[in-house]
Design an enzyme around this catalytic site. Sequence first.
Site, short mmCIF file in Angstrom:
data_model
loop_
_atom_site.label_atom_id
_atom_site.label_comp_id
_atom_site.label_asym_id
_atom_site.label_seq_id
_atom_site.Cartn_x
_atom_site.Cartn_y
_atom_site.Cartn_z
N GLY A 10 -14.99 7.48 -5.23
CA GLY A 10 -14.76 8.39 -4.39
C GLY A 10 -14.24 7.85 -2.85
O GLY A 10 -13.85 6.78 -3.12
N VAL B 273 -10.23 3.01 -5.55
CA VAL B 273 -11.31 3.56 -4.66
C VAL B 273 -10.63 4.79 -3.70
O VAL B 273 -9.22 4.55 -3.28
CB VAL B 273 -11.90 2.62 -3.77
CG1 VAL B 273 -12.79 3.25 -2.87
CG2 VAL B 273 -12.77 1.64 -4.94
N CYS B 274 -10.94 5.77 -3.44
CA CYS B 274 -10.83 6.76 -2.49
C CYS B 274 -9.43 7.40 -2.91
O CYS B 274 -9.18 7.64 -3.87
CB CYS B 274 -10.63 6.09 -0.87
SG CYS B 274 -10.57 7.30 0.23
N THR B 275 -8.42 7.56 -2.12
CA THR B 275 -7.09 8.08 -2.51
C THR B 275 -6.35 7.24 -3.15
O THR B 275 -5.04 7.57 -3.44
CB THR B 275 -6.65 8.54 -0.93
OG1 THR B 275 -6.47 7.48 -0.22
CG2 THR B 275 -7.24 9.81 -0.52
N GLY B 276 -6.75 6.02 -3.47
CA GLY B 276 -5.96 5.17 -4.23
C GLY B 276 -5.76 5.53 -5.62
O GLY B 276 -4.67 5.35 -6.37
#
Length: 235
Positions: free
Chosen positions: A150, A100-103
């Site tokens: 996102g 998730v996200c910048t993972g």
Amino acid sequence: MKIACFLYPNFTSADLINPVTVWQFVPGVQFEFIAAEKGPVATDTGLAFVATHSYADASPDPDVVFVPGGAKPTIDALGDAALLDAIARLSRDAKWVASVCTGSLVLGAAGLLRGYRAACHWYPRQWLTKFGATPSDDRVVIDRNRATGGGVTAGMDFALRLVAEWGGESAGRLIELIVEYAPEPPFNTGRPELADEATLSAARQIMAAEFSEAAVDQAGQRLSMSTRTGAAVSA
């Protein structure tokens, strides 16, 4: 279902809380929270998660490998070879590799997104290209066995989509109701294309102070020179 959740210092707590809140209702689910060492791992909010396993004793055969994101701490994590190697090793035979996200930048730096479409937080999304991935502005992207969400709040959508992949749409519908997921954003500025110019400009200034493209460049260069990509076998 065994889900291996990777922890690193000061990651965004919501990136982990939201998916785990959804996945706890999957029958037979088992979580392993993995860090360099067992014990508390601080997050961006000051809350701490307890790592139940270290890189050394994590189960070698998880069904799902999951990596949360964050801001500067996640960019710093791109230079953590031990973290990246552990993620790549456990992902080798996993049924799903997810973030998730910048993972997704972390997955990319671990050599796991080359040739895949992937989602990311809107600010650094285009940097996925440095790891051979194709950035997408979709809130959730599923490309073969890679699932990415996102920024931050997308973790709930992402987790529910995966529940449907694992157990069918009826399972996703049930959990969505159990957690009463019915968002009503009060300002409707949660994506760059929805925000007014003043809000978007202010957000970009804040993000610019948190994200270093130079650090991402360095991670991409290290990946191209390493053998870590041997773990990134397309499904």
